[in-house]
Design a protein around this motif. Structure first.
Motif, PDB file in Angstrom:
ATOM      1  N   VAL A 134     -14.470  -9.117  -7.857  1.00 28.06           N
ATOM      2  CA  VAL A 134     -15.327  -7.987  -7.721  1.00 28.06           C
ATOM      3  C   VAL A 134     -14.643  -6.688  -8.109  1.00 28.06           C
ATOM      4  CG1 VAL A 134     -16.890  -6.613  -6.142  1.00 28.06           C
ATOM      5  CG2 VAL A 134     -16.843  -8.935  -6.060  1.00 28.06           C
ATOM      6  N   GLU A 135     -13.494  -6.702  -7.811  1.00 28.35           N
ATOM      7  CA  GLU A 135     -12.512  -5.572  -8.040  1.00 28.35           C
ATOM      8  C   GLU A 135     -12.532  -4.995  -9.777  1.00 28.35           C
ATOM      9  OE1 GLU A 135      -8.549  -6.167  -6.424  1.00 28.35           O
ATOM     10  OE2 GLU A 135      -9.658  -6.122  -4.311  1.00 28.35           O
ATOM     11  N   THR A 136     -12.572  -6.273 -10.453  1.00 33.00           N
ATOM     12  CA  THR A 136     -12.593  -6.150 -11.860  1.00 33.00           C
ATOM     13  C   THR A 136     -13.947  -5.117 -12.232  1.00 33.00           C
ATOM     14  OG1 THR A 136     -11.913  -8.349 -12.372  1.00 33.00           O
ATOM     15  CG2 THR A 136     -12.872  -7.364 -14.123  1.00 33.00           C
ATOM     16  N   PHE A 137     -15.186  -5.456 -11.739  1.00 35.87           N
ATOM     17  CA  PHE A 137     -16.122  -4.522 -11.778  1.00 35.87           C
ATOM     18  C   PHE A 137     -15.972  -3.053 -11.570  1.00 35.87           C
ATOM     19  CE2 PHE A 137     -18.443  -8.723 -10.301  1.00 35.87           C
ATOM     20  CZ  PHE A 137     -17.977  -9.091 -11.530  1.00 35.87           C
ATOM     21  N   ALA A 138     -15.344  -2.680 -10.382  1.00 39.61           N
ATOM     22  CA  ALA A 138     -14.916  -1.293 -10.060  1.00 39.61           C
ATOM     23  C   ALA A 138     -14.275  -0.686 -11.030  1.00 39.61           C
ATOM     24  CB  ALA A 138     -14.436  -1.125  -8.755  1.00 39.61           C
ATOM     25  N   THR A 141     -15.169 -13.539  -4.875  1.00 38.23           N
ATOM     26  CA  THR A 141     -13.813 -13.038  -4.267  1.00 38.23           C
ATOM     27  C   THR A 141     -13.778 -11.507  -4.620  1.00 38.23           C
ATOM     28  OG1 THR A 141     -12.355 -13.632  -5.854  1.00 38.23           O
ATOM     29  CG2 THR A 141     -12.762 -15.397  -4.271  1.00 38.23           C
ATOM     30  N   ASP A 142     -12.945 -10.956  -3.440  1.00 41.89           N
ATOM     31  CA  ASP A 142     -12.683  -9.508  -3.731  1.00 41.89           C
ATOM     32  C   ASP A 142     -11.836  -9.218  -5.045  1.00 41.89           C
ATOM     33  OD1 ASP A 142     -13.522  -8.861  -1.405  1.00 41.89           O
ATOM     34  OD2 ASP A 142     -11.752  -8.966  -0.222  1.00 41.89           O
ATOM     35  N   PRO A 143     -10.798 -10.000  -5.430  1.00 42.12           N
ATOM     36  CA  PRO A 143     -10.247  -9.789  -6.986  1.00 42.12           C
ATOM     37  C   PRO A 143     -11.209  -9.798  -8.056  1.00 42.12           C
ATOM     38  CG  PRO A 143      -8.756 -11.225  -5.631  1.00 42.12           C
ATOM     39  CD  PRO A 143     -10.110 -11.098  -5.087  1.00 42.12           C
TER      40      PRO A 143
END
Length: 159
Positions: free
Chosen positions: A20-24, A16-18
Protein backbone atom coordinates in the motif's frame (compact mmCIF):
# COMPACT_ATOMS: atom_id res chain seq x y z
CA UNK A 1 -2.96 -3.55 5.92
CA UNK A 2 -6.19 -3.54 3.94
CA UNK A 3 -8.24 -6.74 3.57
CA UNK A 4 -10.83 -7.49 0.90
CA UNK A 5 -13.22 -10.46 1.19
CA UNK A 6 -13.54 -12.17 -2.20
CA UNK A 7 -17.28 -12.66 -2.57
CA UNK A 8 -18.64 -15.84 -1.04
CA UNK A 9 -15.48 -17.82 -1.82
CA UNK A 10 -14.15 -17.56 1.73
CA UNK A 11 -10.94 -16.08 0.34
CA UNK A 12 -9.38 -12.88 1.65
CA UNK A 13 -7.19 -10.60 -0.46
CA UNK A 14 -4.78 -8.86 1.93
CA UNK A 15 -2.75 -5.80 0.90
CA UNK A 16 0.30 -5.53 3.18
CA UNK A 17 1.57 -2.15 4.36
CA UNK A 18 4.64 -2.16 2.06
CA UNK A 19 2.35 -2.86 -0.92
CA UNK A 20 0.00 0.00 0.00
CA UNK A 21 2.92 2.38 0.66
CA UNK A 22 3.83 2.18 -3.03
CA UNK A 23 0.51 3.85 -3.81
CA UNK A 24 1.12 6.73 -1.38
CA UNK A 25 4.45 7.44 -3.11
CA UNK A 26 2.90 7.55 -6.57
CA UNK A 27 -0.50 9.26 -6.19
CA UNK A 28 -1.09 11.96 -8.79
CA UNK A 29 -1.55 14.93 -6.50
CA UNK A 30 0.08 17.56 -8.74
CA UNK A 31 -0.96 18.54 -12.27
CA UNK A 32 2.44 17.64 -13.74
CA UNK A 33 2.51 14.06 -12.43
CA UNK A 34 1.97 11.29 -14.97
CA UNK A 35 0.21 8.03 -14.27
CA UNK A 36 2.39 5.44 -12.56
CA UNK A 37 1.91 1.72 -12.39
CA UNK A 38 3.32 -1.75 -12.12
CA UNK A 39 2.49 -5.28 -11.13
CA UNK A 40 1.27 -6.90 -7.91
CA UNK A 41 2.81 -10.05 -6.41
CA UNK A 42 1.72 -12.21 -3.53
CA UNK A 43 1.78 -15.48 -1.68
CA UNK A 44 -1.05 -17.91 -1.07
CA UNK A 45 -1.72 -19.01 2.51
CA UNK A 46 -4.80 -21.24 2.37
CA UNK A 47 -7.72 -18.91 1.69
CA UNK A 48 -5.54 -15.80 2.17
CA UNK A 49 -3.88 -14.12 -0.78
CA UNK A 50 -1.27 -11.88 0.79
CA UNK A 51 -0.11 -9.19 -1.67
CA UNK A 52 3.39 -8.25 -0.57
CA UNK A 53 5.08 -6.41 -3.44
CA UNK A 54 4.30 -3.81 -6.08
CA UNK A 55 6.76 -3.26 -8.90
CA UNK A 56 7.11 -0.06 -10.91
CA UNK A 57 6.98 2.48 -12.14
CA UNK A 58 9.86 1.81 -14.52
CA UNK A 59 11.89 4.28 -16.57
CA UNK A 60 10.93 2.34 -19.68
CA UNK A 61 7.15 2.74 -19.14
CA UNK A 62 5.32 5.38 -21.18
CA UNK A 63 3.50 7.80 -18.89
CA UNK A 64 1.34 10.87 -19.40
CA UNK A 65 -1.14 12.66 -17.16
CA UNK A 66 -3.96 10.35 -18.31
CA UNK A 67 -2.26 7.24 -19.64
CA UNK A 68 0.12 4.53 -18.57
CA UNK A 69 1.64 2.00 -20.97
CA UNK A 70 3.94 -0.48 -19.23
CA UNK A 71 7.12 -1.98 -20.62
CA UNK A 72 5.80 -5.51 -21.30
CA UNK A 73 9.26 -7.08 -21.57
CA UNK A 74 10.22 -5.68 -18.17
CA UNK A 75 6.93 -7.00 -16.78
CA UNK A 76 7.68 -10.53 -17.97
CA UNK A 77 11.15 -10.37 -16.41
CA UNK A 78 9.53 -9.27 -13.13
CA UNK A 79 7.07 -12.18 -13.26
CA UNK A 80 9.84 -14.71 -13.93
CA UNK A 81 12.09 -13.28 -11.21
CA UNK A 82 9.34 -13.14 -8.56
CA UNK A 83 8.11 -16.64 -9.40
CA UNK A 84 11.63 -17.97 -8.80
CA UNK A 85 11.37 -16.38 -5.33
CA UNK A 86 7.99 -17.95 -4.55
CA UNK A 87 5.83 -14.94 -5.43
CA UNK A 88 2.87 -15.15 -7.81
CA UNK A 89 1.66 -12.47 -10.20
CA UNK A 90 -1.80 -11.45 -8.96
CA UNK A 91 -2.50 -8.41 -11.13
CA UNK A 92 -1.67 -4.83 -12.02
CA UNK A 93 -1.89 -1.43 -10.36
CA UNK A 94 -1.75 2.11 -11.67
CA UNK A 95 -2.75 5.63 -10.70
CA UNK A 96 -5.45 7.93 -12.03
CA UNK A 97 -5.60 11.71 -11.49
CA UNK A 98 -9.03 11.47 -9.83
CA UNK A 99 -10.22 11.71 -6.27
CA UNK A 100 -12.31 8.55 -6.56
CA UNK A 101 -10.76 6.34 -9.23
CA UNK A 102 -12.58 4.14 -11.72
CA UNK A 103 -10.98 1.88 -14.32
CA UNK A 104 -11.10 3.23 -17.87
CA UNK A 105 -12.30 1.14 -20.80
CA UNK A 106 -8.68 0.47 -21.89
CA UNK A 107 -7.91 -0.69 -18.30
CA UNK A 108 -10.79 -3.16 -18.41
CA UNK A 109 -9.92 -4.52 -21.85
CA UNK A 110 -6.21 -4.79 -21.00
CA UNK A 111 -6.57 -6.77 -17.77
CA UNK A 112 -9.34 -8.97 -19.13
CA UNK A 113 -7.04 -9.79 -22.06
CA UNK A 114 -4.15 -10.50 -19.66
CA UNK A 115 -6.28 -13.04 -17.78
CA UNK A 116 -7.16 -14.87 -21.00
CA UNK A 117 -3.62 -14.93 -22.41
CA UNK A 118 -1.67 -15.68 -19.21
CA UNK A 119 -0.63 -19.07 -17.90
CA UNK A 120 -1.62 -19.03 -14.23
CA UNK A 121 -3.58 -20.98 -11.63
CA UNK A 122 -5.75 -18.05 -10.56
CA UNK A 123 -9.48 -17.76 -11.19
CA UNK A 124 -9.11 -13.99 -11.57
CA UNK A 125 -6.55 -11.20 -11.58
CA UNK A 126 -6.72 -7.99 -9.55
CA UNK A 127 -6.51 -4.43 -10.84
CA UNK A 128 -5.82 -1.72 -8.28
CA UNK A 129 -6.65 1.77 -9.56
CA UNK A 130 -5.11 4.35 -7.23
CA UNK A 131 -6.80 7.73 -6.87
CA UNK A 132 -5.86 10.80 -4.89
CA UNK A 133 -7.50 9.92 -1.58
CA UNK A 134 -5.36 8.08 0.99
CA UNK A 135 -6.08 4.57 2.24
CA UNK A 136 -8.80 2.30 0.93
CA UNK A 137 -11.00 5.31 0.04
CA UNK A 138 -8.62 6.09 -2.81
CA UNK A 139 -8.54 2.57 -4.24
CA UNK A 140 -10.81 0.86 -6.75
CA UNK A 141 -10.16 -2.91 -6.65
CA UNK A 142 -11.92 -5.07 -9.26
CA UNK A 143 -11.28 -8.73 -10.06
CA UNK A 144 -11.17 -9.79 -13.72
CA UNK A 145 -11.96 -13.35 -14.81
CA UNK A 146 -11.15 -13.09 -18.52
CA UNK A 147 -14.77 -13.44 -19.62
CA UNK A 148 -15.56 -9.76 -20.02
CA UNK A 149 -16.88 -9.37 -16.48
CA UNK A 150 -15.38 -7.95 -13.33
CA UNK A 151 -16.37 -7.69 -9.69
CA UNK A 152 -15.44 -4.74 -7.49
CA UNK A 153 -14.15 -5.71 -4.05
CA UNK A 154 -14.98 -3.72 -0.93
CA UNK A 155 -12.60 -3.52 2.04
CA UNK A 156 -13.48 -5.55 5.12
CA UNK A 157 -15.09 -3.62 7.95
CA UNK A 158 -12.78 -2.97 10.88
CA UNK A 159 -13.84 -2.36 14.46
Amino acid sequence: MIAYPVGRSGQMLVFTDPFVETFAKNRQLRFWQGEAGGQSFGRFHGARIKVVEATGPRRTDRRTRRSYIPDRRAEQREIDDRFDRGLHFVGDWHTHPETTPRPSWPDIVSLDDTVRKSAHAMLALVLVVVGQQPGSEGLHVPLFRGDGTSRELQPAKTD
